[in-house]
Write an enzyme that holds these catalytic residues in place. Structure first.
Site, PDB file in Angstrom:
ATOM      1  N   GLY A  16       0.776  -1.238   0.000  1.00 14.68           N
ATOM      2  CA  GLY A  16       0.000   0.000   0.000  1.00 14.68           C
ATOM      3  C   GLY A  16       0.806   1.286   0.000  1.00 14.68           C
ATOM      4  O   GLY A  16       0.363   2.288   0.554  1.00 14.68           O
ATOM      5  N   ASN A  18       1.326   3.297  -2.520  1.00 14.97           N
ATOM      6  CA  ASN A  18       0.561   4.334  -3.235  1.00 14.97           C
ATOM      7  C   ASN A  18      -0.604   4.828  -2.389  1.00 14.97           C
ATOM      8  O   ASN A  18      -0.924   6.022  -2.405  1.00 14.97           O
ATOM      9  CB  ASN A  18       0.057   3.782  -4.572  1.00 14.97           C
ATOM     10  CG  ASN A  18       1.121   3.867  -5.650  1.00 14.97           C
ATOM     11  OD1 ASN A  18       1.479   4.955  -6.094  1.00 14.97           O
ATOM     12  ND2 ASN A  18       1.652   2.722  -6.054  1.00 14.97           N
ATOM     13  N   ARG A  69     -17.290 -14.396  -7.652  1.00  7.23           N
ATOM     14  CA  ARG A  69     -16.770 -13.039  -7.832  1.00  7.23           C
ATOM     15  C   ARG A  69     -17.882 -12.016  -7.621  1.00  7.23           C
ATOM     16  O   ARG A  69     -17.690 -10.965  -7.016  1.00  7.23           O
ATOM     17  CB  ARG A  69     -16.198 -12.871  -9.247  1.00  7.23           C
ATOM     18  CG  ARG A  69     -14.776 -13.326  -9.371  1.00  7.23           C
ATOM     19  CD  ARG A  69     -14.243 -13.112 -10.779  1.00  7.23           C
ATOM     20  NE  ARG A  69     -13.003 -13.840 -10.913  1.00  7.23           N
ATOM     21  CZ  ARG A  69     -11.803 -13.342 -10.648  1.00  7.23           C
ATOM     22  NH1 ARG A  69     -11.667 -12.094 -10.254  1.00  7.23           N
ATOM     23  NH2 ARG A  69     -10.722 -14.076 -10.766  1.00  7.23           N
ATOM     24  N   ARG A  95      -6.902  -8.014  -7.935  1.00 10.62           N
ATOM     25  CA  ARG A  95      -8.098  -8.825  -8.153  1.00 10.62           C
ATOM     26  C   ARG A  95      -8.802  -8.262  -9.373  1.00 10.62           C
ATOM     27  O   ARG A  95      -9.136  -7.070  -9.389  1.00 10.62           O
ATOM     28  CB  ARG A  95      -8.981  -8.728  -6.914  1.00 10.62           C
ATOM     29  CG  ARG A  95     -10.208  -9.592  -6.938  1.00 10.62           C
ATOM     30  CD  ARG A  95      -9.978 -10.903  -6.235  1.00 10.62           C
ATOM     31  NE  ARG A  95     -11.092 -11.810  -6.450  1.00 10.62           N
ATOM     32  CZ  ARG A  95     -10.936 -13.083  -6.765  1.00 10.62           C
ATOM     33  NH1 ARG A  95      -9.731 -13.590  -6.900  1.00 10.62           N
ATOM     34  NH2 ARG A  95     -11.979 -13.857  -6.946  1.00 10.62           N
ATOM     35  N   ASN A 111      -7.143   3.577 -11.648  1.00 10.73           N
ATOM     36  CA  ASN A 111      -6.071   2.608 -11.375  1.00 10.73           C
ATOM     37  C   ASN A 111      -4.720   3.260 -11.651  1.00 10.73           C
ATOM     38  O   ASN A 111      -4.621   4.181 -12.450  1.00 10.73           O
ATOM     39  CB  ASN A 111      -6.242   1.380 -12.285  1.00 10.73           C
ATOM     40  CG  ASN A 111      -5.202   0.312 -12.015  1.00 10.73           C
ATOM     41  OD1 ASN A 111      -4.901   0.007 -10.861  1.00 10.73           O
ATOM     42  ND2 ASN A 111      -4.615  -0.252 -13.063  1.00 10.73           N
ATOM     43  N   HIS A 113      -0.828   2.131 -12.902  1.00  9.89           N
ATOM     44  CA  HIS A 113      -0.109   1.015 -13.513  1.00  9.89           C
ATOM     45  C   HIS A 113       1.343   1.441 -13.745  1.00  9.89           C
ATOM     46  O   HIS A 113       1.586   2.552 -14.218  1.00  9.89           O
ATOM     47  CB  HIS A 113      -0.784   0.636 -14.837  1.00  9.89           C
ATOM     48  CG  HIS A 113      -0.122  -0.517 -15.509  1.00  9.89           C
ATOM     49  ND1 HIS A 113      -0.258  -1.817 -15.058  1.00  9.89           N
ATOM     50  CD2 HIS A 113       0.730  -0.567 -16.559  1.00  9.89           C
ATOM     51  CE1 HIS A 113       0.463  -2.612 -15.824  1.00  9.89           C
ATOM     52  NE2 HIS A 113       1.074  -1.880 -16.744  1.00  9.89           N
ATOM     53  N   ASP A 149      -5.874  -2.934 -17.588  1.00  8.83           N
ATOM     54  CA  ASP A 149      -4.956  -1.828 -17.856  1.00  8.83           C
ATOM     55  C   ASP A 149      -5.306  -1.046 -19.117  1.00  8.83           C
ATOM     56  O   ASP A 149      -4.417  -0.594 -19.858  1.00  8.83           O
ATOM     57  CB  ASP A 149      -3.498  -2.323 -17.893  1.00  8.83           C
ATOM     58  CG  ASP A 149      -3.102  -2.993 -16.588  1.00  8.83           C
ATOM     59  OD1 ASP A 149      -3.547  -2.526 -15.522  1.00  8.83           O
ATOM     60  OD2 ASP A 149      -2.370  -3.993 -16.618  1.00  8.83           O
ATOM     61  N   ALA A 177       8.037   7.810  -8.788  1.00 11.14           N
ATOM     62  CA  ALA A 177       7.208   8.673  -9.651  1.00 11.14           C
ATOM     63  C   ALA A 177       5.719   8.402  -9.415  1.00 11.14           C
ATOM     64  O   ALA A 177       4.907   9.328  -9.402  1.00 11.14           O
ATOM     65  CB  ALA A 177       7.562   8.438 -11.117  1.00 11.14           C
TER      66      ALA A 177
END
Ligand code: GRF
Length: 223
Positions: A16, A18, A69, A95, A111, A113, A149, A177
């Protein structure tokens, strides 16, 4: 009257880092989002006790405890609504989310990436970037669409690949970054300065047209 801050949730699966950078940014009351809840799909996620120690509401929702799910995502959705969440930030959330959830949070699901998308979606991004010999790597914050993504890009940061880089050294440079990019991108979205227009983002934000990252740098010729 000032605009109310947007209530954001952060979804994590592991350390965690970020999430920590978003929480740090949200400590500034002038920042346009507040962190309403941190949710992990793995109860052992190291980021959870850290967030709880900051006084943030946390929830461990072990996906293995759900038969399907859809059942997991229904519970997740209910928890987000309960917390009054308006924007959901995935931060190392490992997930895959199904169409039902992605549609429900369309244009409010974000998100990060660790590559310059659309290059290198998926896993092992740094290893693959090094194998391809790219000279500039980086990270992307984007709105989530069903395919992994993909989705409208809000912001990107570029870092150089340097001789001798390993996936670990490059990964550390990209992660540093990421920690600056995610708060910046979320602020753009939460403040309305990043708006969805078709399948791209329209920015009501100045862009420094003179900035360029040269890798190797222009003066770097070794004699
Ligand atoms: C980050 O590299 C992020 O880009 C990727 O997963 C990693 C999560 O790291 N999606 P952390 O849990 O935020 O430290």
């Amino acid at each position: 009257m000032s605009t109310p801050r947007k209530r954001a949730a952060i979804l994590i699966s592991g350390r965690g880092s970020n999430m920590m950078s978003l929480v740090a940014a949200a400590r500034d009351p002038a920042w346009p989002a507040e962190i309403a809840v941190v949710i992990a799909n793995r109860p052992e996620a190291a980021g959870l006790p850290w967030a709880a120690a900051q006084g943030i509401a946390t929830l461990a929702l072990d996906h293995k405890a759900f038969a399907t799910r859809a059942a997991f995502e229904d519970r997740l959705h209910a928890a987000l609504l309960h917390a009054g969440v308006e924007i959901v930030c995935l931060a190392g959330f490992m997930r895959m989310l199904t169409k039902g959830f992605v549609d429900r949070w369309r244009d409010r699901l974000v998100n990060i990436h660790p590559s310059l998308l659309p290059a290198f979606p998926g896993l092992d991004t740094h290893e693959r970037a090094l194998r391809e010999g790219v000279k500039i790597a980086g990270c992307t914050v984007h709105l989530v669409r069903l395919e992994m993504d993909t989705g409208p890009i809000i912001a990107q940061a570029a870092v150089p690949v340097v001789p001798g880089d390993t996936p670990e050294t490059l990964g550390r440079r990209v992660l540093a970054a990421e920690h600056r990019l995610y708060p910046h991108a979320l602020a753009l979205l939460a403040s309305g300065r990043a708006r969805v227009s078709g399948e791209t983002i329209q920015l009501l934000q100045s862009v420094n047209q003179d900035d360029a990252l040269f890798s190797p740098s222009l003066e770097s010729v070794v004699t």
